[in-house]
Design a protein around this motif. Structure first.
Motif, PDB file in Angstrom:
ATOM      1  N   GLY A 115       0.782  -1.243   0.000  1.00 33.30           N
ATOM      2  CA  GLY A 115       0.000   0.000   0.000  1.00 33.30           C
ATOM      3  C   GLY A 115       0.806   1.283   0.000  1.00 33.30           C
ATOM      4  N   VAL A 116       2.073   1.227  -0.465  1.00 33.26           N
ATOM      5  CA  VAL A 116       2.850   2.457  -0.650  1.00 33.26           C
ATOM      6  C   VAL A 116       2.853   2.762  -2.149  1.00 33.26           C
ATOM      7  N   THR A 117       2.455   3.986  -2.518  1.00 35.06           N
ATOM      8  CA  THR A 117       2.320   4.272  -3.956  1.00 35.06           C
ATOM      9  C   THR A 117       3.666   4.696  -4.551  1.00 35.06           C
ATOM     10  N   CYS A 118       4.663   3.836  -4.378  1.00 31.56           N
ATOM     11  CA  CYS A 118       6.020   4.185  -4.824  1.00 31.56           C
ATOM     12  C   CYS A 118       6.187   3.968  -6.321  1.00 31.56           C
ATOM     13  N   GLY A 119       7.345   4.368  -6.841  1.00 32.99           N
ATOM     14  CA  GLY A 119       7.704   4.079  -8.225  1.00 32.99           C
ATOM     15  C   GLY A 119       8.584   2.848  -8.270  1.00 32.99           C
ATOM     16  N   ILE A 120       9.189   2.614  -9.442  1.00 29.76           N
ATOM     17  CA  ILE A 120       9.893   1.340  -9.648  1.00 29.76           C
ATOM     18  C   ILE A 120      11.386   1.406  -9.315  1.00 29.76           C
ATOM     19  N   MET A 121      11.895   2.591  -8.954  1.00 35.16           N
ATOM     20  CA  MET A 121      13.342   2.729  -8.839  1.00 35.16           C
ATOM     21  C   MET A 121      14.003   1.702  -7.915  1.00 35.16           C
ATOM     22  N   ASP A 122      13.438   1.483  -6.740  1.00 35.56           N
ATOM     23  CA  ASP A 122      14.141   0.665  -5.744  1.00 35.56           C
ATOM     24  C   ASP A 122      14.195  -0.807  -6.161  1.00 35.56           C
ATOM     25  N   GLN A 123      13.050  -1.316  -6.593  1.00 36.64           N
ATOM     26  CA  GLN A 123      13.014  -2.713  -7.042  1.00 36.64           C
ATOM     27  C   GLN A 123      13.894  -2.882  -8.280  1.00 36.64           C
ATOM     28  N   PHE A 124      13.865  -1.876  -9.143  1.00 32.53           N
ATOM     29  CA  PHE A 124      14.698  -1.916 -10.350  1.00 32.53           C
ATOM     30  C   PHE A 124      16.184  -2.023  -9.983  1.00 32.53           C
ATOM     31  N   ALA A 125      16.629  -1.145  -9.087  1.00 39.53           N
ATOM     32  CA  ALA A 125      18.060  -1.142  -8.742  1.00 39.53           C
ATOM     33  C   ALA A 125      18.448  -2.454  -8.064  1.00 39.53           C
ATOM     34  N   SER A 126      17.570  -2.959  -7.198  1.00 40.15           N
ATOM     35  CA  SER A 126      17.880  -4.191  -6.479  1.00 40.15           C
ATOM     36  C   SER A 126      17.940  -5.389  -7.434  1.00 40.15           C
ATOM     37  N   ALA A 127      17.080  -5.377  -8.456  1.00 39.69           N
ATOM     38  CA  ALA A 127      17.056  -6.506  -9.402  1.00 39.69           C
ATOM     39  C   ALA A 127      18.121  -6.366 -10.492  1.00 39.69           C
ATOM     40  N   CYS A 128      18.358  -5.145 -10.964  1.00 40.88           N
ATOM     41  CA  CYS A 128      19.163  -4.945 -12.186  1.00 40.88           C
ATOM     42  C   CYS A 128      20.553  -4.372 -11.916  1.00 40.88           C
ATOM     43  N   GLY A 129      20.947  -4.239 -10.660  1.00 42.92           N
ATOM     44  CA  GLY A 129      22.246  -3.634 -10.331  1.00 42.92           C
ATOM     45  C   GLY A 129      23.410  -4.273 -11.077  1.00 42.92           C
ATOM     46  N   VAL A 130      24.434  -3.474 -11.344  1.00 44.99           N
ATOM     47  CA  VAL A 130      25.645  -3.964 -12.016  1.00 44.99           C
ATOM     48  C   VAL A 130      26.849  -3.433 -11.229  1.00 44.99           C
ATOM     49  N   LYS A 131      27.751  -4.356 -10.942  1.00 46.73           N
ATOM     50  CA  LYS A 131      28.945  -4.016 -10.151  1.00 46.73           C
ATOM     51  C   LYS A 131      29.677  -2.797 -10.734  1.00 46.73           C
ATOM     52  N   ASP A 132      30.024  -1.885  -9.896  1.00 51.94           N
ATOM     53  CA  ASP A 132      30.798  -0.690 -10.252  1.00 51.94           C
ATOM     54  C   ASP A 132      30.112   0.258 -11.236  1.00 51.94           C
ATOM     55  N   ARG A 133      28.825   0.112 -11.433  1.00 51.27           N
ATOM     56  CA  ARG A 133      28.140   0.983 -12.402  1.00 51.27           C
ATOM     57  C   ARG A 133      26.934   1.681 -11.775  1.00 51.27           C
ATOM     58  N   LEU A 134      26.663   2.871 -12.289  1.00 49.15           N
ATOM     59  CA  LEU A 134      25.391   3.534 -12.006  1.00 49.15           C
ATOM     60  C   LEU A 134      24.388   3.041 -13.037  1.00 49.15           C
ATOM     61  N   LEU A 135      23.110   3.122 -12.694  1.00 49.94           N
ATOM     62  CA  LEU A 135      22.059   2.687 -13.623  1.00 49.94           C
ATOM     63  C   LEU A 135      21.237   3.915 -13.992  1.00 49.94           C
ATOM     64  N   TYR A 136      21.044   4.133 -15.274  1.00 48.62           N
ATOM     65  CA  TYR A 136      20.242   5.288 -15.696  1.00 48.62           C
ATOM     66  C   TYR A 136      18.961   4.747 -16.316  1.00 48.62           C
ATOM     67  N   LEU A 137      17.839   4.975 -15.617  1.00 43.88           N
ATOM     68  CA  LEU A 137      16.571   4.355 -16.032  1.00 43.88           C
ATOM     69  C   LEU A 137      15.557   5.406 -16.456  1.00 43.88           C
ATOM     70  N   ASP A 138      14.925   5.161 -17.587  1.00 39.18           N
ATOM     71  CA  ASP A 138      13.751   5.932 -17.996  1.00 39.18           C
ATOM     72  C   ASP A 138      12.544   5.206 -17.392  1.00 39.18           C
ATOM     73  N   CYS A 139      11.916   5.830 -16.404  1.00 41.37           N
ATOM     74  CA  CYS A 139      10.861   5.132 -15.661  1.00 41.37           C
ATOM     75  C   CYS A 139       9.574   4.992 -16.466  1.00 41.37           C
ATOM     76  N   ARG A 140       9.498   5.600 -17.624  1.00 46.15           N
ATOM     77  CA  ARG A 140       8.310   5.385 -18.468  1.00 46.15           C
ATOM     78  C   ARG A 140       8.529   4.176 -19.384  1.00 46.15           C
ATOM     79  N   SER A 141       9.608   4.176 -20.127  1.00 47.33           N
ATOM     80  CA  SER A 141       9.823   3.079 -21.086  1.00 47.33           C
ATOM     81  C   SER A 141      10.470   1.866 -20.415  1.00 47.33           C
ATOM     82  N   LEU A 142      11.039   2.068 -19.242  1.00 49.97           N
ATOM     83  CA  LEU A 142      11.824   1.070 -18.519  1.00 49.97           C
ATOM     84  C   LEU A 142      13.087   0.644 -19.277  1.00 49.97           C
TER      85      LEU A 142
END
Ligand code: GLA
Length: 395
Positions: free
Chosen positions: A173-200
């Motif tokens: 019941g928290v109306t959050c966006g996808i950033m946190d789950q995205f980073a936790s699932a898609c993380g890459v060692k030594d890299r930042l992740l740049y996500l377009d939250c509309r197109s994913l």
């Protein structure tokens, strides 16, 4: 990953369930460099998975029921597909707050038509709760990959993130966006992740070589944060509803350019206008950051982080005195390119971009400076970007 924690979970699992677990699942928390409170407005975010995990020792239970022991809390729950529909455990009692995250993941996986065999699990987290480092997303993604393993299906990491988002928004019941789950699932060692939250669509980027990420924990824990968070989200939706009267084609604040916003901001109630201005400006900042990263411009990047903090403090109003003090001390120290509150706000951690050469003194002086002002001794540590959620067999 913390070797002691693994060992503790192995022992606790064997004590509780009689024989050792078969698998370990892990999923990291996240830090966000730029793009705060824009994910649920279809904006752009720049997080990294951090080197702190939620860890689960687990195996199939052989029945439809899942029994989970939360090692940190010394609490246990048992639920199944039917009981989670009612947000209850298998005895018909309401699920406790912590149990709603894994139960929500089971519910969302099941809703996607995928198998969720019962599991036996003991889990713990190195990601502090309520510190803005996405402990809940790391729990969701760790259980996501655990059920993926046992259910013998596979999803792309970004699809798993969508499952986690569904659990958090529709079940917890928290109306959050996808950033946190995205980073936790898609993380890459030594890299930042740049996500377009509309197109994913996302890609990874390197930090400038001379810069490191420092996380500093104010040790203030968020309270009543969920309702304040949902309230911010609602203000953004209200802004869109009103602005549509002038710009019929917009879907979210992502579609409102800065100059157009300035033109119509006066049509919004004052508080709604402040919230929306933060979002519109922050999306513009994240658009600038790509160029700066490509030019290895740490100073330019850091300035955007500083601007972001001011905007979160004054327009979005999600800071608190301790976060502001921590940021002020950091910004006064040599080698600090930028500092700001990280994540939802209302307490928790700051994120700092710091010159590699200065980082030891920076961490020391920040800790001392903050302790002098508040009497609280903060945890300050260098963060190394990590890989996303994964499962391995217990050896
Ligand atoms: C929380 C939410 C995210 C995001 C941030 C703020 O971490 O879970 O979706 O909105 O706050 O950027």
């Amino acid at each position: 990953m913390n070797i002691n924690l693994r060992q503790n979970l192995l022992t606790a699992f064997t004590n509780r369930f009689g024989t050792p677990p078969v698998f370990f699942a892990r999923a990291p928390g996240r830090v966000n460099l730029l793009g705060e409170h824009v994910d649920y407005n279809d904006g752009f975010v720049l997080p990294a998975a951090i080197d702190r995990d939620t860890l689960i020792a687990f195996r199939k239970s052989g029945t439809a029921r899942s029994t989970l022991f939360a090692y940190d809390l010394r609490e246990e729950t048992t639920f199944d597909q039917q009981s989670v529909l009612r947000k209850q455990d298998s005895n018909g009692l309401p699920l406790s707050t912590w149990a709603r995250y894994p139960a929500g993941v089971l519910w969302a996986i099941h809703a996607a038509g995928l198998d969720t065999p019962g599991l036996e699990a003991v889990f713990a987290s190195e990601v502090p709760r309520g510190a803005g480092l996405s402990s809940s997303a790391s729990v969701e993604m760790a259980f996501g990959v655990a059920w993926e393993k046992l259910g013998a299906w596979t999803l792309l990491p970004i699809q798993l993130a969508q499952i986690g988002l569904k659990a958090e928004t529709q079940y917890v019941g928290v109306t959050c966006g996808i950033m946190d789950q995205f980073a936790s699932a898609c993380g890459v060692k030594d890299r930042l992740l740049y996500l377009d939250c509309r197109s994913l669509v996302y890609h990874t980027m390197k930090l400038p070589g001379e810069a490191v990420i420092v996380i500093a924990d104010t040790s203030v824990r968020r309270s009543l944060a969920n309702s304040a968070y949902n309230d911010r989200h609602a203000s953004c939706e209200e802004a869109v509803r009103i602005l549509k009267g002038y710009m019929p084609n917009i879907r979210t604040l992502r579609d409102v350019p800065v100059d157009q916003f300035r033109r119509y901001a006066g049509k919004l109630p004052t508080t709604v206008a402040k919230r929306a201005q933060h979002v519109v400006d922050e999306i513009a900042r994240t658009n600038q950051v790509i160029n700066l990263l490509e030019k290895n411009d740490s100073a330019g990047f850091g300035k955007l982080m500083n601007d972001c903090h001011v905007s979160l403090r004054d327009l979005y109003e999600v800071s608190c005195p301790e976060l502001d003090m921590m940021v002020t001390v950091a910004q006064s120290l040599p080698g600090c390119y930028g500092a700001r509150l990280n994540g939802a706000g209302f307490g928790g951690c700051t994120v700092n971009l710091v010159s590699r050469q200065a980082v030891k003194f920076f961490a020391f002086d920040l800790g001392n400076g903050y302790a002098k002002m508040t009497g609280k001794q903060p945890e300050v540590y260098i963060c190394h970007a990590a890989d996303g959620a994964s499962v391995e067999k217990v050896k």
